[in-house]
Design a protein around this motif. Structure first.
Motif: not given
Length: 205
Positions: A9-17, A54-57, A71-73, A96-98
């Motif tokens: 969750w932290v990683t998802i938040g970081l990449f989304g941010a 970024v999203a795919l990383m 990540i997109g959300v 949509m991209e996500s």
């Protein structure tokens, strides 16, 4: 599929941010520096390519189904909270991209670089039909008007005569597909290099 851990969750938040910060800073800067070409190339190609990378990383660090959408959300939420004016179009594009990237990865089941490249290509390529849809829904313009504007913008950007409308649109789409594929492939390669340095990780789910 295992549930998400706190680290996930932290990683998802970081990449989304990170994606969100790029959208809010670099996107605005590109529009300010190159306003005539921003709508045609820079927004869809440069920003789309960076967003895909970024999203795919992030997906490489959280190899679980649904992580790209999450990540997109996060990115879309940050975009909604911004004060940069109309956000419906950008938020819809991000989501949509996500979704497109996630669908490709889900179909691939155990994603490898071709799936990352294809997902990236579809995500950035979506920018072209997205413009048709959003300009129709938000501004109420008919498709012929949108078509003519896109051809005119592409004609100026590419230096081609507007009579070559189909060629112009084909080039605009091809550029997006190529940039998206390169971004997806780059995300896989960079993630793979980092994974090797960190040692064995849990496989894709």
């Amino acid at each position: 599929m295992k549930s998400y851990t706190v680290r996930d969750w932290v990683t998802i938040g970081l990449f989304g941010a990170l994606w969100g910060v790029v959208e809010l800073t670099l996107g605005s800067l590109l529009h300010a520096i190159y306003p005539p070409l921003a709508d045609t190339f820079l927004t869809g190609v440069v920003m789309g390519g960076i967003g895909v990378a970024v999203a795919l990383m992030g997906r490489r660090f959280v190899p679980k189904r649904g992580s790209v959408i999450l990540i997109g959300v996060v990115t879309a939420t940050l975009r909604l909270l911004s004060v940069s004016g109309v956000v419906v179009g950008p938020v819809a594009a991000i989501l949509m991209e996500s979704v497109l990237m996630e669908i490709v990865l889900w179909i691939a089941h155990v994603p490898r670089w071709p799936a990352f490249a294809l997902g990236g290509a579809l995500a950035v390529g979506w920018n072209l039909p997205h413009k048709f849809i959003m300009m129709r829904l938000i501004y109420g313009k008919d498709f012929l008007t949108i078509y003519n504007k896109m051809v005119q913008d592409g004609s100026q950007a590419l230096g081609l005569d507007a009579s070559l409308a189909l060629l112009i649109l084909a080039i605009l789409l091809l550029v997006r597909l190529v940039v998206g594929a390169i971004s997806g492939w780059s995300a896989w390669q960079l993630g793979d290099a980092v994974a090797r340095r960190l040692g064995p990780r849990e496989g894709d789910r």
